[in-house]
Design an enzyme around this catalytic site. Sequence first.
Site, PDB file in Angstrom:
ATOM      1  N   ASN A 140      -6.900   2.572 -10.414  1.00  0.00           N
ATOM      2  CA  ASN A 140      -5.734   2.407  -9.546  1.00  0.00           C
ATOM      3  C   ASN A 140      -4.480   2.619 -10.375  1.00  0.00           C
ATOM      4  OD1 ASN A 140      -4.124   1.482  -7.264  1.00  0.00           O
ATOM      5  ND2 ASN A 140      -3.862  -0.449  -8.381  1.00  0.00           N
ATOM      6  N   LEU A 159      -6.716  -8.664  -7.461  1.00  0.00           N
ATOM      7  CA  LEU A 159      -5.676  -7.701  -7.092  1.00  0.00           C
ATOM      8  C   LEU A 159      -4.835  -7.293  -8.303  1.00  0.00           C
ATOM      9  CD1 LEU A 159      -4.071  -6.189  -4.851  1.00  0.00           C
ATOM     10  CD2 LEU A 159      -2.598  -8.218  -4.765  1.00  0.00           C
ATOM     11  N   ASN A 182       1.214  11.081  -5.675  1.00  0.00           N
ATOM     12  CA  ASN A 182       0.255  11.002  -6.797  1.00  0.00           C
ATOM     13  C   ASN A 182      -0.966  11.873  -6.544  1.00  0.00           C
ATOM     14  OD1 ASN A 182       0.934   9.115  -9.148  1.00  0.00           O
ATOM     15  ND2 ASN A 182       1.687   7.991  -7.366  1.00  0.00           N
ATOM     16  N   SER A 209       1.113   1.400 -14.711  1.00  0.00           N
ATOM     17  CA  SER A 209      -0.173   1.129 -15.365  1.00  0.00           C
ATOM     18  C   SER A 209      -1.289   1.785 -14.569  1.00  0.00           C
ATOM     19  CB  SER A 209      -0.461  -0.380 -15.394  1.00  0.00           C
ATOM     20  OG  SER A 209       0.589  -1.106 -15.995  1.00  0.00           O
ATOM     21  N   ARG A 254     -11.787  -7.648   7.212  1.00  0.00           N
ATOM     22  CA  ARG A 254     -11.548  -6.801   6.036  1.00  0.00           C
ATOM     23  C   ARG A 254     -12.851  -6.290   5.428  1.00  0.00           C
ATOM     24  NH1 ARG A 254      -7.380  -6.354   2.932  1.00  0.00           N
ATOM     25  NH2 ARG A 254      -6.364  -8.224   3.731  1.00  0.00           N
TER      26      ARG A 254
HETATM   27  C1  GAR Z   1       3.137   4.849  -6.175  1.00  0.00           C
HETATM   28  O1  GAR Z   1       4.371   4.494  -6.761  1.00  0.00           O
HETATM   29  C2  GAR Z   1       2.027   3.943  -6.667  1.00  0.00           C
HETATM   30  O2  GAR Z   1       2.185   3.556  -8.009  1.00  0.00           O
HETATM   31  C3  GAR Z   1       2.190   2.762  -5.738  1.00  0.00           C
HETATM   32  O3  GAR Z   1       2.448   3.324  -4.487  1.00  0.00           O
HETATM   33  C4  GAR Z   1       3.156   4.555  -4.681  1.00  0.00           C
HETATM   34  C5  GAR Z   1       2.446   5.630  -3.886  1.00  0.00           C
HETATM   35  O4  GAR Z   1       3.201   6.792  -3.853  1.00  0.00           O
HETATM   36  N1  GAR Z   1       0.999   1.974  -5.710  1.00  0.00           N
HETATM   37  C6  GAR Z   1       1.001   0.658  -5.531  1.00  0.00           C
HETATM   38  O5  GAR Z   1       2.018   0.014  -5.357  1.00  0.00           O
HETATM   39  C7  GAR Z   1      -0.378   0.009  -5.533  1.00  0.00           C
HETATM   40  N2  GAR Z   1      -0.286  -1.389  -5.669  1.00  0.00           N
HETATM   41  P1  GAR Z   1       2.539   8.172  -3.411  1.00  0.00           P
HETATM   42  O6  GAR Z   1       1.923   7.933  -2.048  1.00  0.00           O
HETATM   43  O7  GAR Z   1       3.697   9.118  -3.334  1.00  0.00           O
HETATM   44  O8  GAR Z   1       1.538   8.536  -4.451  1.00  0.00           O
END
Ligand code: GAR
Length: 221
Positions: free
Chosen positions: A109, A146, A16, A138, A67
């Site tokens: 996010n 969260l 991403n 989304s 955290r």
């Molecule tokens: C993506 O599919 C993103 O939507 C997901 O992690 C992946 C990251 O891929 N995010 C989540 O699950 C957040 N809760 P990337 O490192 O190749 O962008």
Amino acid sequence: MSLPRIAVLASGRGSNLAALLAARERGELPVEFVLVASDKANAGALRLAEAADIPTLALDPRSYPDRRAFDLDLFDRIAASGADLLVLAGFMRVLDGEALMPWVGRMINIHPSLLPKYRGLHTHRRALEAGDAEHGASVHFVTAELDGGPVIAQARIAVEPGDDEQRLAARLLPLEHRLLPAVLGLLASGRLRWDGHGPLLDGQPLPVPLAFGSDGSFAPG
Ligand code: GAR
């Protein structure tokens, strides 16, 4: 006029992030990336940022007492980068509610489900197990809850008979790569805001998330 300054948080391979950088390269996303930070020193996203000459930061959560201490330091350093906006692009940590407070309304996010369905992990598996006809991704404003902040836009795909977890994830990912730069573009241009109640686009409330179409445009949801 200076460009909006963006920091990105990513824990993994960074596809991403790559999509954001590519959109900027094509001239479709007029922003400046000032920092890519990760909780994993070996994150692919950090290597992508280095290759693009973007400053990077890797912080190890294990070297903090808890955290909140980690998150406060992380957000301090992000603020020091001069970032105006913050994008979570595959950042796989729960954020402390107090630490993230200064970024509410300025942090988005991407999550691989049609929120409010399937907050958290294993979203593709859970959609398949539920027998959903549709799945999607989304982009939402981040709050202390969260995957629970106001959803800005969603991209949908039909679940197909041959889909397993990997295939569904792989079919959705290219849509994520278009959705995230498009939403960031709206936020960075000032067209999209969050007034604390619900997202506003061009000053108008978004009662339901925008629908991101296969042609790359947004429609009322
Ligand atoms: C993506 O599919 C993103 O939507 C997901 O992690 C992946 C990251 O891929 N995010 C989540 O699950 C957040 N809760 P990337 O490192 O190749 O962008």
